[in-house]
Design an enzyme around this catalytic site. Structure first.
Site, PDB file in Angstrom:
ATOM      1  N   ASP A 102     116.797  31.203  16.772  1.00 21.27           N
ATOM      2  CA  ASP A 102     116.084  30.130  16.434  1.00 21.27           C
ATOM      3  C   ASP A 102     116.984  29.067  14.989  1.00 21.27           C
ATOM      4  O   ASP A 102     116.199  28.885  14.182  1.00 21.27           O
ATOM      5  CB  ASP A 102     114.570  30.611  16.555  1.00 21.27           C
ATOM      6  CG  ASP A 102     113.966  30.675  17.885  1.00 21.27           C
ATOM      7  OD1 ASP A 102     114.691  30.561  18.197  1.00 21.27           O
ATOM      8  OD2 ASP A 102     113.107  30.706  17.787  1.00 21.27           O
TER       9      ASP A 102
ATOM     10  N   ASP B  90     113.310  27.486  20.221  1.00 18.29           N
ATOM     11  CA  ASP B  90     112.291  27.379  20.346  1.00 18.29           C
ATOM     12  C   ASP B  90     112.330  25.312  21.177  1.00 18.29           C
ATOM     13  O   ASP B  90     112.424  25.083  20.223  1.00 18.29           O
ATOM     14  CB  ASP B  90     111.213  27.654  19.031  1.00 18.29           C
ATOM     15  CG  ASP B  90     110.190  27.880  19.291  1.00 18.29           C
ATOM     16  OD1 ASP B  90     109.488  28.315  20.353  1.00 18.29           O
ATOM     17  OD2 ASP B  90     108.852  28.206  18.567  1.00 18.29           O
TER      18      ASP B  90
ATOM     19  N   HIS C 161     109.475  22.955  22.229  1.00 15.02           N
ATOM     20  CA  HIS C 161     108.719  22.746  22.502  1.00 15.02           C
ATOM     21  C   HIS C 161     108.205  21.826  23.288  1.00 15.02           C
ATOM     22  O   HIS C 161     108.456  20.670  23.000  1.00 15.02           O
ATOM     23  CB  HIS C 161     107.527  23.244  21.842  1.00 15.02           C
ATOM     24  CG  HIS C 161     107.326  24.568  21.703  1.00 15.02           C
ATOM     25  ND1 HIS C 161     106.958  25.570  21.654  1.00 15.02           N
ATOM     26  CD2 HIS C 161     107.070  24.849  20.189  1.00 15.02           C
ATOM     27  CE1 HIS C 161     106.605  26.984  21.690  1.00 15.02           C
ATOM     28  NE2 HIS C 161     107.209  26.705  19.596  1.00 15.02           N
TER      29      HIS C 161
ATOM     30  N   HIS D 205      99.718  27.529  21.447  1.00  8.76           N
ATOM     31  CA  HIS D 205     100.529  27.479  20.444  1.00  8.76           C
ATOM     32  C   HIS D 205     100.566  26.418  18.719  1.00  8.76           C
ATOM     33  O   HIS D 205     100.633  27.170  17.929  1.00  8.76           O
ATOM     34  CB  HIS D 205     102.201  27.600  20.746  1.00  8.76           C
ATOM     35  CG  HIS D 205     103.076  28.273  20.362  1.00  8.76           C
ATOM     36  ND1 HIS D 205     103.404  29.094  19.666  1.00  8.76           N
ATOM     37  CD2 HIS D 205     104.767  27.732  20.168  1.00  8.76           C
ATOM     38  CE1 HIS D 205     104.205  29.543  18.917  1.00  8.76           C
ATOM     39  NE2 HIS D 205     105.263  28.723  18.903  1.00  8.76           N
TER      40      HIS D 205
ATOM     41  N   HIS E 212     105.983  22.314  15.497  1.00  5.95           N
ATOM     42  CA  HIS E 212     107.426  21.842  15.205  1.00  5.95           C
ATOM     43  C   HIS E 212     108.345  22.324  16.764  1.00  5.95           C
ATOM     44  O   HIS E 212     108.030  22.890  17.621  1.00  5.95           O
ATOM     45  CB  HIS E 212     107.248  24.138  14.657  1.00  5.95           C
ATOM     46  CG  HIS E 212     106.896  25.032  15.387  1.00  5.95           C
ATOM     47  ND1 HIS E 212     105.731  25.256  15.418  1.00  5.95           N
ATOM     48  CD2 HIS E 212     107.479  25.773  16.454  1.00  5.95           C
ATOM     49  CE1 HIS E 212     105.351  26.423  16.584  1.00  5.95           C
ATOM     50  NE2 HIS E 212     106.785  26.785  17.320  1.00  5.95           N
TER      51      HIS E 212
ATOM     52  N   LYS F  14     114.005  28.400  24.985  1.00  4.23           N
ATOM     53  CA  LYS F  14     112.411  28.412  25.289  1.00  4.23           C
ATOM     54  C   LYS F  14     110.932  28.207  24.673  1.00  4.23           C
ATOM     55  O   LYS F  14     111.225  27.657  23.772  1.00  4.23           O
ATOM     56  CB  LYS F  14     112.257  30.490  24.960  1.00  4.23           C
ATOM     57  CG  LYS F  14     112.035  30.431  23.573  1.00  4.23           C
ATOM     58  CD  LYS F  14     112.556  31.874  22.372  1.00  4.23           C
ATOM     59  CE  LYS F  14     112.705  31.763  21.091  1.00  4.23           C
ATOM     60  NZ  LYS F  14     111.688  31.102  20.146  1.00  4.23           N
TER      61      LYS F  14
ATOM     62  N   CYS G 255     110.607  35.978  15.729  1.00  2.00           N
ATOM     63  CA  CYS G 255     111.147  36.370  16.882  1.00  2.00           C
ATOM     64  C   CYS G 255     112.769  36.951  16.720  1.00  2.00           C
ATOM     65  O   CYS G 255     113.132  37.525  17.571  1.00  2.00           O
ATOM     66  CB  CYS G 255     111.655  34.394  17.454  1.00  2.00           C
ATOM     67  SG  CYS G 255     110.378  33.206  17.434  1.00  2.00           S
TER      68      CYS G 255
HETATM   69 ZN   LIG Z   1     107.458  27.879  18.616  1.00  2.00          ZN
END
Ligand SMILES: [Zn+2]
Length: 197
Positions: A9, A51, A53, A62, A78, A103, A145
């Site tokens: 990340d 990450d 999203h 989240h 984010h 992810k 993470c």
């Molecule tokens: Zn996240």
């Protein structure tokens, strides 16, 4: 018997100036690139996670939404797919990355093991298929993470090393605790000048 580097990340939103910027994040991005340039043969595979999203929902709770984020299980918006915040930081050498993992699409996902490769498979399958038995871990954030990814790699029976000068965390205290927890769980702690071993 191959060795891989996990780059966890290293994205704009997790670096100073981003939505969830971690102090020391930019130095980690630069440091990983410097290490890979200095040790080009250290890894057979470089595997990086992002990450990633959904833009149109709270990703399984989240995102805090209208509530105040608690910065433990709920967070400000984010790393929304396709935005600047989700991109790798400019200081990270992306041409060294062999496999890109995404992810958190519609759900919280702290570990790289929860992600999907570009081929649509899991990280576990990728490691098994390539005989990757040793994994070094660098990136962000130590207490979330990086911790979750390293614990999953240990659980997966891999030999795991944390590159302690190439990680940075949200909370200094929680990050120290995470490093101690990982060492207790069987991870070795190394610095970036020892990656060739
Ligand atoms: Zn996240």
């Amino acid at each position: 018997m191959a060795k891989a580097l996990f780059i966890i990340d290293v994205q704009n939103d997790f670096i100073e100036g981003g939505a969830l910027g971690v102090t020391g994040g930019e130095a980690v991005a630069e440091g990983i690139s410097r290490m890979l340039a200095a040790h080009p043969d250290a890894y057979e595979f470089v595997i990086a996670s992002r990450d990633w999203h959904d833009p149109d929902n709270d990703n399984g709770g989240h995102f805090a939404g209208d509530a105040e984020p608690d910065f433990v299980t709920t967070w400000p918006v984010h790393c929304v797919a396709g935005t600047w915040g989700a991109e790798y930081h400019d200081d990270l050498t992306t041409n060294a990355i062999d496999h890109h993992v995404r992810k958190g699409q519609g759900e919280p996902a702290y570990s790289i093991y929860e992600g999907v490769t570009e081929e649509g498979g899991t990280v576990r399958e990728l490691l098994d298929a390539n005989g990757i038995t040793r994994i070094d871990v660098a990136g962000l954030a130590t207490d979330y993470c990086v911790r979750a990814s390293a614990l999953d790699a240990l659980e997966h029976g891999r030999r795991v090393r944390i590159i302690t000068d190439l990680v940075a965390g949200v909370s200094p205290e929680a990050s120290r605790a995470a490093i101690a927890e990982l060492a207790h769980a069987g991870a070795d702690l190394i610095t970036s000048d020892h990656v060739d071993r």
